[in-house]
Design a protein around this motif. Structure first.
Motif, PDB file in Angstrom:
ATOM      1  N   GLY A  72       6.112  13.174  62.852  1.00  0.00           N
ATOM      2  CA  GLY A  72       5.269  13.997  63.809  1.00  0.00           C
ATOM      3  C   GLY A  72       4.039  13.637  63.730  1.00  0.00           C
ATOM      4  N   ALA A  73       2.928  14.648  63.941  1.00  0.00           N
ATOM      5  CA  ALA A  73       1.594  14.385  63.779  1.00  0.00           C
ATOM      6  C   ALA A  73       0.964  15.483  63.585  1.00  0.00           C
ATOM      7  CB  ALA A  73       0.932  13.609  65.104  1.00  0.00           C
ATOM      8  N   PHE A  74      -0.307  15.378  63.058  1.00  0.00           N
ATOM      9  CA  PHE A  74      -1.270  16.549  62.790  1.00  0.00           C
ATOM     10  C   PHE A  74      -1.908  16.887  64.412  1.00  0.00           C
ATOM     11  CE2 PHE A  74      -0.417  15.176  58.664  1.00  0.00           C
ATOM     12  CZ  PHE A  74      -0.247  16.465  57.902  1.00  0.00           C
ATOM     13  N   THR A  75      -2.104  18.215  64.681  1.00  0.00           N
ATOM     14  CA  THR A  75      -2.412  18.422  66.097  1.00  0.00           C
ATOM     15  C   THR A  75      -3.933  18.790  66.565  1.00  0.00           C
ATOM     16  OG1 THR A  75      -1.452  20.498  66.030  1.00  0.00           O
ATOM     17  CG2 THR A  75       0.093  18.717  66.934  1.00  0.00           C
ATOM     18  N   GLY A  76      -4.370  19.545  65.396  1.00  0.00           N
ATOM     19  CA  GLY A  76      -5.613  19.983  65.684  1.00  0.00           C
ATOM     20  C   GLY A  76      -5.664  21.367  66.710  1.00  0.00           C
ATOM     21  N   ASP A  77      -4.560  21.907  66.913  1.00  0.00           N
ATOM     22  CA  ASP A  77      -4.597  23.342  67.459  1.00  0.00           C
ATOM     23  C   ASP A  77      -4.289  24.359  66.481  1.00  0.00           C
ATOM     24  OD1 ASP A  77      -1.659  23.178  66.781  1.00  0.00           O
ATOM     25  OD2 ASP A  77      -1.403  23.066  68.934  1.00  0.00           O
ATOM     26  N   GLY A  78      -3.940  24.040  65.184  1.00  0.00           N
ATOM     27  CA  GLY A  78      -4.043  25.045  64.087  1.00  0.00           C
ATOM     28  C   GLY A  78      -2.492  26.085  64.311  1.00  0.00           C
ATOM     29  N   VAL A  79      -1.551  25.370  64.665  1.00  0.00           N
ATOM     30  CA  VAL A  79      -0.345  25.973  64.896  1.00  0.00           C
ATOM     31  C   VAL A  79       0.670  24.805  64.181  1.00  0.00           C
ATOM     32  CG1 VAL A  79       1.496  26.680  66.330  1.00  0.00           C
ATOM     33  CG2 VAL A  79      -0.915  27.230  67.054  1.00  0.00           C
ATOM     34  N   LEU A  80       1.536  25.427  63.526  1.00  0.00           N
ATOM     35  CA  LEU A  80       2.438  24.485  62.808  1.00  0.00           C
ATOM     36  C   LEU A  80       4.065  24.680  63.611  1.00  0.00           C
ATOM     37  CD1 LEU A  80       3.771  22.806  60.629  1.00  0.00           C
ATOM     38  CD2 LEU A  80       4.162  24.859  59.109  1.00  0.00           C
ATOM     39  N   ARG A  81       4.256  23.741  64.139  1.00  0.00           N
ATOM     40  CA  ARG A  81       5.483  23.575  64.965  1.00  0.00           C
ATOM     41  C   ARG A  81       6.454  22.808  64.337  1.00  0.00           C
ATOM     42  NH1 ARG A  81       1.546  22.990  68.163  1.00  0.00           N
ATOM     43  NH2 ARG A  81       1.236  24.837  69.783  1.00  0.00           N
ATOM     44  N   VAL A  82       7.728  23.207  64.214  1.00  0.00           N
ATOM     45  CA  VAL A  82       8.869  22.724  63.737  1.00  0.00           C
ATOM     46  C   VAL A  82       9.811  22.617  64.795  1.00  0.00           C
ATOM     47  CG1 VAL A  82      10.533  22.097  61.690  1.00  0.00           C
ATOM     48  CG2 VAL A  82       8.301  23.090  61.365  1.00  0.00           C
ATOM     49  N   ARG A  83      10.259  21.349  65.012  1.00  0.00           N
ATOM     50  CA  ARG A  83      11.255  20.973  65.908  1.00  0.00           C
ATOM     51  C   ARG A  83      12.424  20.199  65.454  1.00  0.00           C
ATOM     52  NH1 ARG A  83      10.175  17.292  69.233  1.00  0.00           N
ATOM     53  NH2 ARG A  83       8.323  16.495  68.211  1.00  0.00           N
ATOM     54  N   SER A  84      13.709  20.410  66.188  1.00  0.00           N
ATOM     55  CA  SER A  84      14.866  19.594  65.933  1.00  0.00           C
ATOM     56  C   SER A  84      15.064  18.857  67.448  1.00  0.00           C
ATOM     57  CB  SER A  84      16.045  20.242  65.178  1.00  0.00           C
ATOM     58  OG  SER A  84      17.040  19.399  64.892  1.00  0.00           O
ATOM     59  N   GLY A  85      14.546  17.939  67.426  1.00  0.00           N
ATOM     60  CA  GLY A  85      14.392  17.366  68.932  1.00  0.00           C
ATOM     61  C   GLY A  85      14.025  18.313  69.907  1.00  0.00           C
ATOM     62  N   ASP A  86      14.790  18.754  70.949  1.00  0.00           N
ATOM     63  CA  ASP A  86      14.307  19.575  71.845  1.00  0.00           C
ATOM     64  C   ASP A  86      14.366  21.176  71.257  1.00  0.00           C
ATOM     65  OD1 ASP A  86      13.422  17.668  73.433  1.00  0.00           O
ATOM     66  OD2 ASP A  86      15.556  17.872  74.671  1.00  0.00           O
ATOM     67  N   LEU A  87      14.924  21.394  70.216  1.00  0.00           N
ATOM     68  CA  LEU A  87      15.020  22.891  69.740  1.00  0.00           C
ATOM     69  C   LEU A  87      13.913  23.356  68.880  1.00  0.00           C
ATOM     70  CD1 LEU A  87      16.849  25.640  69.198  1.00  0.00           C
ATOM     71  CD2 LEU A  87      17.808  24.074  67.302  1.00  0.00           C
ATOM     72  N   THR A  88      13.075  24.282  69.215  1.00  0.00           N
ATOM     73  CA  THR A  88      11.977  24.904  68.314  1.00  0.00           C
ATOM     74  C   THR A  88      12.670  25.477  67.344  1.00  0.00           C
ATOM     75  OG1 THR A  88      10.524  24.828  70.481  1.00  0.00           O
ATOM     76  CG2 THR A  88       9.773  26.240  68.361  1.00  0.00           C
ATOM     77  N   VAL A  89      12.322  25.209  66.156  1.00  0.00           N
ATOM     78  CA  VAL A  89      12.713  25.860  64.783  1.00  0.00           C
ATOM     79  C   VAL A  89      11.629  26.917  64.448  1.00  0.00           C
ATOM     80  CG1 VAL A  89      13.634  25.735  62.511  1.00  0.00           C
ATOM     81  CG2 VAL A  89      14.238  24.140  64.276  1.00  0.00           C
ATOM     82  N   LEU A  90      10.438  26.630  64.384  1.00  0.00           N
ATOM     83  CA  LEU A  90       9.624  27.249  63.760  1.00  0.00           C
ATOM     84  C   LEU A  90       8.199  27.152  64.646  1.00  0.00           C
ATOM     85  CD1 LEU A  90       8.093  28.971  61.504  1.00  0.00           C
ATOM     86  CD2 LEU A  90       7.678  26.703  60.361  1.00  0.00           C
ATOM     87  N   GLU A  91       7.398  28.155  64.842  1.00  0.00           N
ATOM     88  CA  GLU A  91       6.116  28.140  65.519  1.00  0.00           C
ATOM     89  C   GLU A  91       5.011  29.207  64.788  1.00  0.00           C
ATOM     90  OE1 GLU A  91       5.400  26.938  69.579  1.00  0.00           O
ATOM     91  OE2 GLU A  91       4.304  28.476  69.710  1.00  0.00           O
ATOM     92  N   LEU A  92       4.160  28.723  64.291  1.00  0.00           N
ATOM     93  CA  LEU A  92       3.475  29.714  63.155  1.00  0.00           C
ATOM     94  C   LEU A  92       1.837  29.302  63.205  1.00  0.00           C
ATOM     95  CD1 LEU A  92       3.946  32.049  61.473  1.00  0.00           C
ATOM     96  CD2 LEU A  92       4.394  30.465  59.550  1.00  0.00           C
ATOM     97  N   ASP A  93       0.993  30.342  63.356  1.00  0.00           N
ATOM     98  CA  ASP A  93      -0.317  29.832  63.225  1.00  0.00           C
ATOM     99  C   ASP A  93      -0.551  29.560  61.728  1.00  0.00           C
ATOM    100  OD1 ASP A  93      -3.076  30.960  62.271  1.00  0.00           O
ATOM    101  OD2 ASP A  93      -3.206  30.591  64.649  1.00  0.00           O
ATOM    102  N   THR A  94      -1.340  28.462  61.439  1.00  0.00           N
ATOM    103  CA  THR A  94      -1.487  28.192  60.070  1.00  0.00           C
ATOM    104  C   THR A  94      -2.482  29.078  59.473  1.00  0.00           C
ATOM    105  OG1 THR A  94      -3.224  26.572  60.708  1.00  0.00           O
ATOM    106  CG2 THR A  94      -1.001  25.769  60.274  1.00  0.00           C
ATOM    107  N   HIS A  95      -3.273  29.847  60.145  1.00  0.00           N
ATOM    108  CA  HIS A  95      -4.320  30.859  59.384  1.00  0.00           C
ATOM    109  C   HIS A  95      -3.505  31.851  58.734  1.00  0.00           C
ATOM    110  CE1 HIS A  95      -7.718  33.462  58.623  1.00  0.00           C
ATOM    111  NE2 HIS A  95      -6.947  34.281  59.576  1.00  0.00           N
ATOM    112  N   PHE A  96      -2.221  32.298  59.602  1.00  0.00           N
ATOM    113  CA  PHE A  96      -1.665  33.462  59.258  1.00  0.00           C
ATOM    114  C   PHE A  96      -0.733  33.030  58.094  1.00  0.00           C
ATOM    115  CE2 PHE A  96       2.475  35.554  59.061  1.00  0.00           C
ATOM    116  CZ  PHE A  96       2.045  36.739  59.090  1.00  0.00           C
ATOM    117  N   LEU A  97      -0.343  31.751  58.039  1.00  0.00           N
ATOM    118  CA  LEU A  97       0.502  31.306  56.935  1.00  0.00           C
ATOM    119  C   LEU A  97      -0.385  31.243  55.811  1.00  0.00           C
ATOM    120  CD1 LEU A  97       3.017  29.627  56.267  1.00  0.00           C
ATOM    121  CD2 LEU A  97       1.935  27.372  56.834  1.00  0.00           C
ATOM    122  N   HIS A  98      -1.633  30.794  55.700  1.00  0.00           N
ATOM    123  CA  HIS A  98      -2.379  30.911  54.369  1.00  0.00           C
ATOM    124  C   HIS A  98      -3.165  32.125  54.175  1.00  0.00           C
ATOM    125  CE1 HIS A  98      -1.492  26.710  53.724  1.00  0.00           C
ATOM    126  NE2 HIS A  98      -1.270  26.560  54.848  1.00  0.00           N
TER     127      HIS A  98
END
Length: 192
Positions: free
Chosen positions: A146-172
């Motif tokens: 994948g790629a780094f997006t610049g929107d501050g959100v960590l998105r993890v997918r498995s194909g079309d299935l969204t596995v995780l969507e988390l704001d990186t500020h909250f994560l850290h």
């Protein structure tokens, strides 16, 4: 020249290099910290691959200047590497693209499996083919997840299935901090 700056940039590719992913890397960090007993999971022991690790180290040296950040896939696997590198910038990761040792791993298993012989690089688009070519020349598997997006959100997918969507500020920085109070007991002193 080595850079001390470790910062993935918006648009950089997330490139995993090294060994394939398997269940043997799940719970490695927690396993190493717990007391062993007859119920301890045997699958928590990583099956090392020192030859791949040596080749990956060699290719990493040749790639200096072609990546903006790099981190290992030790404790926590991609979850740790991806979360750390995406801090403040965000990322879109597709775990379905990750090379596996065998079929049947669930997305969370791919996301958490750890191994010392795997590394994750943040590679600018203009250097992607050079990094992949160097890896291929050394016999090291390299794949863009994948790629780094610049929107501050960590998105993890498995194909079309969204596995995780988390704001990186909250994560850290967003998790609630626990405050614990302690009282020092006064020692009882008997006269001697």
């Amino acid at each position: 020249k080595l850079s001390t700056i470790k910062e993935a940039l918006n648009g950089d590719y997330i490139v995993m290099t090294g060994g394939r992913i398997g269940k043997d890397g799940i719970h490695g960090a927690t396993f190493s910290s717990e007391e062993l007993h007859e119920g301890s999971p045997a699958t928590a022991v990583q099956i090392g691959d020192p030859i791949t690790e040596k080749l990956r180290i060699d290719v990493m040296r040749e790639c200096i200047g072609l990546y903006t950040a790099v981190t290992d896939r030790g404790a926590g696997g991609l979850s740790s590497a991806g979360g750390e590198m995406a801090e403040g910038v965000g990322a879109d990761v597709d775990v379905a693209l990750a090379p596996l040792k065998y079929p049947g791993l669930r997305p969370w298993e791919v996301w958490l499996s750890e191994a010392q012989e795997r590394m994750v690089f943040a590679v600018p688009p203009m250097h992607l083919s050079a990094v992949v070519d160097l890896c291929t020349r050394h016999g090291v598997e390299a794949v863009s997840l994948g790629a780094f997006t610049g929107d501050g959100v960590l998105r993890v997918r498995s194909g079309d299935l969204t596995v995780l969507e988390l704001d990186t500020h909250f994560l850290h920085d967003g998790r609630p901090q626990r405050t614990m109070n302690a009282v020092m007991p006064a020692p009882v002193r008997d006269p001697a």
